[in-house]
Design a protein around this motif. Structure first.
Motif, PDB file in Angstrom:
ATOM      1  N   VAL A 105      16.247  27.096  33.220  1.00 17.04           N
ATOM      2  CA  VAL A 105      15.198  27.424  34.186  1.00 17.04           C
ATOM      3  C   VAL A 105      14.806  28.890  34.089  1.00 17.04           C
ATOM      4  CG1 VAL A 105      14.683  27.629  36.657  1.00 17.04           C
ATOM      5  CG2 VAL A 105      15.797  25.570  35.783  1.00 17.04           C
ATOM      6  N   ARG A 106      15.794  29.764  33.984  1.00 11.99           N
ATOM      7  CA  ARG A 106      15.500  31.209  33.960  1.00 11.99           C
ATOM      8  C   ARG A 106      14.751  31.615  32.691  1.00 11.99           C
ATOM      9  NH1 ARG A 106      20.518  34.838  35.395  1.00 11.99           N
ATOM     10  NH2 ARG A 106      18.830  36.378  35.492  1.00 11.99           N
ATOM     11  N   PHE A 107      15.156  31.068  31.542  1.00 13.40           N
ATOM     12  CA  PHE A 107      14.452  31.382  30.300  1.00 13.40           C
ATOM     13  C   PHE A 107      13.007  30.860  30.342  1.00 13.40           C
ATOM     14  CE2 PHE A 107      18.644  31.566  27.741  1.00 13.40           C
ATOM     15  CZ  PHE A 107      18.669  32.947  27.804  1.00 13.40           C
ATOM     16  N   LEU A 108      12.828  29.647  30.850  1.00 14.74           N
ATOM     17  CA  LEU A 108      11.475  29.088  30.900  1.00 14.74           C
ATOM     18  C   LEU A 108      10.617  29.843  31.923  1.00 14.74           C
ATOM     19  CD1 LEU A 108       9.531  27.045  29.768  1.00 14.74           C
ATOM     20  CD2 LEU A 108      10.312  25.400  31.488  1.00 14.74           C
ATOM     21  N   THR A 109      11.210  30.226  33.034  1.00 16.29           N
ATOM     22  CA  THR A 109      10.479  31.025  34.022  1.00 16.29           C
ATOM     23  C   THR A 109       9.967  32.308  33.386  1.00 16.29           C
ATOM     24  OG1 THR A 109      11.826  30.166  35.849  1.00 16.29           O
ATOM     25  CG2 THR A 109      10.674  32.249  36.229  1.00 16.29           C
ATOM     26  N   ASP A 110      10.812  32.970  32.609  1.00 15.85           N
ATOM     27  CA  ASP A 110      10.406  34.229  31.982  1.00 15.85           C
ATOM     28  C   ASP A 110       9.327  33.989  30.929  1.00 15.85           C
ATOM     29  OD1 ASP A 110      10.592  37.016  31.866  1.00 15.85           O
ATOM     30  OD2 ASP A 110      11.959  36.945  30.157  1.00 15.85           O
ATOM     31  N   TYR A 111       9.442  32.885  30.202  1.00 13.14           N
ATOM     32  CA  TYR A 111       8.409  32.578  29.204  1.00 13.14           C
ATOM     33  C   TYR A 111       7.057  32.344  29.878  1.00 13.14           C
ATOM     34  CZ  TYR A 111       5.949  30.499  25.286  1.00 13.14           C
ATOM     35  OH  TYR A 111       5.026  30.252  24.310  1.00 13.14           O
ATOM     36  N   ILE A 112       7.052  31.583  30.963  1.00 12.99           N
ATOM     37  CA  ILE A 112       5.803  31.306  31.685  1.00 12.99           C
ATOM     38  C   ILE A 112       5.221  32.587  32.261  1.00 12.99           C
ATOM     39  CG2 ILE A 112       4.830  30.113  33.692  1.00 12.99           C
ATOM     40  CD1 ILE A 112       6.933  27.892  33.178  1.00 12.99           C
ATOM     41  N   ASN A 113       6.095  33.498  32.693  1.00 14.70           N
ATOM     42  CA  ASN A 113       5.636  34.771  33.268  1.00 14.70           C
ATOM     43  C   ASN A 113       5.154  35.777  32.227  1.00 14.70           C
ATOM     44  OD1 ASN A 113       5.916  34.263  36.008  1.00 14.70           O
ATOM     45  ND2 ASN A 113       8.061  34.897  36.063  1.00 14.70           N
ATOM     46  N   GLY A 114       5.374  35.465  30.936  1.00 18.72           N
ATOM     47  CA  GLY A 114       4.931  36.390  29.891  1.00 18.72           C
ATOM     48  C   GLY A 114       6.023  37.309  29.383  1.00 18.72           C
ATOM     49  N   ASP A 115       7.298  36.864  29.471  1.00 16.14           N
ATOM     50  CA  ASP A 115       8.439  37.623  28.921  1.00 16.14           C
ATOM     51  C   ASP A 115       8.589  38.985  29.596  1.00 16.14           C
ATOM     52  OD1 ASP A 115       8.709  35.506  26.959  1.00 16.14           O
ATOM     53  OD2 ASP A 115       7.056  36.450  25.875  1.00 16.14           O
ATOM     54  N   THR A 116       8.780  38.961  30.895  1.00 20.27           N
ATOM     55  CA  THR A 116       8.859  40.216  31.653  1.00 20.27           C
ATOM     56  C   THR A 116      10.276  40.625  32.003  1.00 20.27           C
ATOM     57  OG1 THR A 116       8.597  39.013  33.750  1.00 20.27           O
ATOM     58  CG2 THR A 116       6.591  39.819  32.683  1.00 20.27           C
ATOM     59  N   TYR A 117      11.266  39.756  31.804  1.00 20.88           N
ATOM     60  CA  TYR A 117      12.640  40.056  32.230  1.00 20.88           C
ATOM     61  C   TYR A 117      13.586  40.213  31.040  1.00 20.88           C
ATOM     62  CZ  TYR A 117      17.041  39.772  34.816  1.00 20.88           C
ATOM     63  OH  TYR A 117      18.289  40.047  35.325  1.00 20.88           O
ATOM     64  N   TYR A 118      13.724  39.176  30.237  1.00 19.78           N
ATOM     65  CA  TYR A 118      14.648  39.227  29.101  1.00 19.78           C
ATOM     66  C   TYR A 118      13.989  39.913  27.903  1.00 19.78           C
ATOM     67  CZ  TYR A 118      17.467  35.770  31.603  1.00 19.78           C
ATOM     68  OH  TYR A 118      18.224  35.115  32.541  1.00 19.78           O
ATOM     69  N   LYS A 119      14.779  40.704  27.194  1.00 22.10           N
ATOM     70  CA  LYS A 119      14.280  41.294  25.953  1.00 22.10           C
ATOM     71  C   LYS A 119      14.073  40.176  24.924  1.00 22.10           C
ATOM     72  CE  LYS A 119      16.564  45.793  26.488  1.00 22.10           C
ATOM     73  NZ  LYS A 119      17.606  46.703  25.943  1.00 22.10           N
ATOM     74  N   ILE A 120      12.947  40.232  24.233  1.00 22.82           N
ATOM     75  CA  ILE A 120      12.699  39.248  23.182  1.00 22.82           C
ATOM     76  C   ILE A 120      12.637  39.961  21.840  1.00 22.82           C
ATOM     77  CG2 ILE A 120      11.510  37.632  24.714  1.00 22.82           C
ATOM     78  CD1 ILE A 120       8.866  38.631  23.484  1.00 22.82           C
ATOM     79  N   HIS A 121      13.036  39.246  20.795  1.00 24.46           N
ATOM     80  CA  HIS A 121      13.117  39.836  19.455  1.00 24.46           C
ATOM     81  C   HIS A 121      12.250  39.109  18.434  1.00 24.46           C
ATOM     82  CE1 HIS A 121      16.356  42.169  21.171  1.00 24.46           C
ATOM     83  NE2 HIS A 121      16.975  41.052  21.510  1.00 24.46           N
ATOM     84  N   LYS A 122      11.506  38.103  18.903  1.00 17.96           N
ATOM     85  CA  LYS A 122      10.601  37.371  18.017  1.00 17.96           C
ATOM     86  C   LYS A 122       9.624  36.602  18.894  1.00 17.96           C
ATOM     87  CE  LYS A 122      14.503  34.226  17.509  1.00 17.96           C
ATOM     88  NZ  LYS A 122      15.453  33.660  16.547  1.00 17.96           N
ATOM     89  N   PRO A 123       8.520  36.154  18.322  1.00 14.97           N
ATOM     90  CA  PRO A 123       7.552  35.380  19.115  1.00 14.97           C
ATOM     91  C   PRO A 123       8.202  34.127  19.721  1.00 14.97           C
ATOM     92  CG  PRO A 123       6.589  36.048  17.026  1.00 14.97           C
ATOM     93  CD  PRO A 123       8.052  36.388  16.951  1.00 14.97           C
ATOM     94  N   LYS A 124       7.830  33.844  20.955  1.00 10.92           N
ATOM     95  CA  LYS A 124       8.313  32.654  21.673  1.00 10.92           C
ATOM     96  C   LYS A 124       9.836  32.611  21.804  1.00 10.92           C
ATOM     97  CE  LYS A 124       4.260  29.841  20.684  1.00 10.92           C
ATOM     98  NZ  LYS A 124       3.722  28.499  20.432  1.00 10.92           N
ATOM     99  N   HIS A 125      10.468  33.783  21.817  1.00 10.95           N
ATOM    100  CA  HIS A 125      11.935  33.833  21.872  1.00 10.95           C
ATOM    101  C   HIS A 125      12.466  33.138  23.127  1.00 10.95           C
ATOM    102  CE1 HIS A 125      15.708  36.476  20.935  1.00 10.95           C
ATOM    103  NE2 HIS A 125      15.963  35.194  20.932  1.00 10.95           N
ATOM    104  N   ASN A 126      11.819  33.362  24.257  1.00 12.29           N
ATOM    105  CA  ASN A 126      12.299  32.726  25.484  1.00 12.29           C
ATOM    106  C   ASN A 126      12.096  31.208  25.471  1.00 12.29           C
ATOM    107  OD1 ASN A 126      13.533  34.633  27.222  1.00 12.29           O
ATOM    108  ND2 ASN A 126      11.538  35.594  27.564  1.00 12.29           N
TER     109      ASN A 126
END
Length: 364
Positions: A314-335
């Motif tokens: 849930v948390r990863f998908l929430t961040d993806y829907i929000n535009g990757d604002t919480y978890y650091k991402i290292h590649k496209p669509k990482h969340n």
């Protein structure tokens, strides 16, 4: 510009240190706080200096009070047991010159603890380490099981509150800030399908059937220090120690340690639950934690693995829907990749639910 080492030495001067520091260098691989090793003029690695991430831990006073209460309580328990070499079996934080257990330099918050000598940590997860980790975290909870309610605060409010995480998820869906909803329709449906079942612990708590305990909330094998012979010394990384449910601590280890794949594995076929890791951890945990657990808690421990895995999905998908604002991402669509990997692990846990539940029945 002033050299970094000189700046760190000025900060260290604000603490009561028994030996004079000489050099400060990066230490460990933590993702939240900045951790540094302090070497003395005698050439000994004596202290650990940390810059506290006050963006995540917004109430540093509460954070450090929690840690002081927890470490003092564990120290007393070890003394009552007649343990030897106690300074290696519990973390020791040093007061600053103003009496607080942190120093604020006007921008950042700092703390200092003693380096535990002749200690080591491991990243590897196998059955042997899982058993030892289970014993260590179970003993940690057991020693803290008689802390009075209200003594500790929530360093990250609602950290493992599933109802809260679902509210965040639904707010993200409603806002659709990044315009990504269309590509995650199936995942959204799978999350909502399980939502009611995954909020059981909050409902049981309100009904007075499930207790809040003192939890570590980050039960990874690398948060345990071992001695030179591979025996457990102590549990470390105490920032997330706070009131919660025992399901969190076993659940987070199952989610991270009993996963045959990576948290962000791009190949779902590699992601499954390793039942031997689960059984080893549960066996060790029950050896040290059984004395304070209720029959309901014992029965629900495997559910904790499904709950924490669902929560992270849930948390990863929430961040993806929000535009990757919480978890650091290292590649496209990482969340999104993380979401799919976590969901695959959840499906594996669901497939093996009967076997895992049956294993815990041996302890009732």
């Amino acid at each position: 510009m002033q050299p970094a080492n000189d700046i760190y030495l000025q900060i260290l001067d604000r603490f009561h240190l028994a030996e004079q520091p000489a050099e400060v260098t990066p230490f460990g691989n933590g993702h939240i706080n900045d951790t540094l090793k302090v070497t003395t003029v005698k050439g000994e690695d004596r202290y650990v200096l940390q810059r506290i991430n006050h963006q995540i831990f917004t109430d540093v006073e509460m954070l450090q009070n929690n840690i002081r209460v927890v470490t003092s309580h564990i120290r007393r328990k070890l003394e009552l047991r007649g343990e030897q070499d106690i300074d290696r079996k519990v973390l020791t934080f040093l007061p600053a010159r103003d009496g607080k257990y942190y120093h604020f330099d006007g921008v950042n918050y700092w703390r200092v603890s003693l380096m535990i000598p002749r200690s080591q940590s491991f990243e590897e997860v196998n059955a042997a380490f899982s058993y030892e980790a289970g014993r260590a975290f179970g003993d940690f909870q057991s020693m803290l099981s008689d802390l009075p309610e209200g003594v500790l605060g929530e360093t990250i409010p609602d950290f493992h509150n599933m109802e809260f995480r679902l509210r965040q998820f639904r707010e993200a869906v409603e806002a659709n800030r990044a315009g990504r909803l269309d590509e995650v329709t199936e995942l959204r449906e799978e999350i909502e399908k399980r939502a009611e079942a995954m909020c059981i612990q909050e409902r049981l708590y309100r009904e007075g059937k499930l207790k809040k305990r003192t939890n570590h909330c980050d039960t990874k094998v690398n948060n345990i220090l071992f001695d030179e012979n591979g025996k457990v010394l102590c549990v470390i990384d105490l920032d997330t120690v706070m009131p919660g449910f025992v399901l969190s601590d076993i659940g987070d280890f199952i989610r991270t340690g009993a996963n045959t794949g990576a948290e962000d594995d791009e190949n779902p076929d590699r992601v499954n639950v390793d039942l031997e890791i689960f059984k080893a951890y549960a066996k060790g945990y029950m050896e040290t934690a059984r004395s304070f657990l209720t029959p309901l808690e014992i029965t629900m421990l495997p559910y904790g693995g499904r709950l924490l895995t669902y929560m992270q999905t849930v948390r990863f998908l929430t961040d993806y829907i929000n535009g990757d604002t919480y978890y650091k991402i290292h590649k496209p669509k990482h969340n999104l990749i993380r979401t799919r990997a976590q969901f695959k692990l959840l499906q594996s846990l669901e497939t093996h639910q009967a076997e895992m539940d049956g294993f815990m029945q041996n302890y009732l």
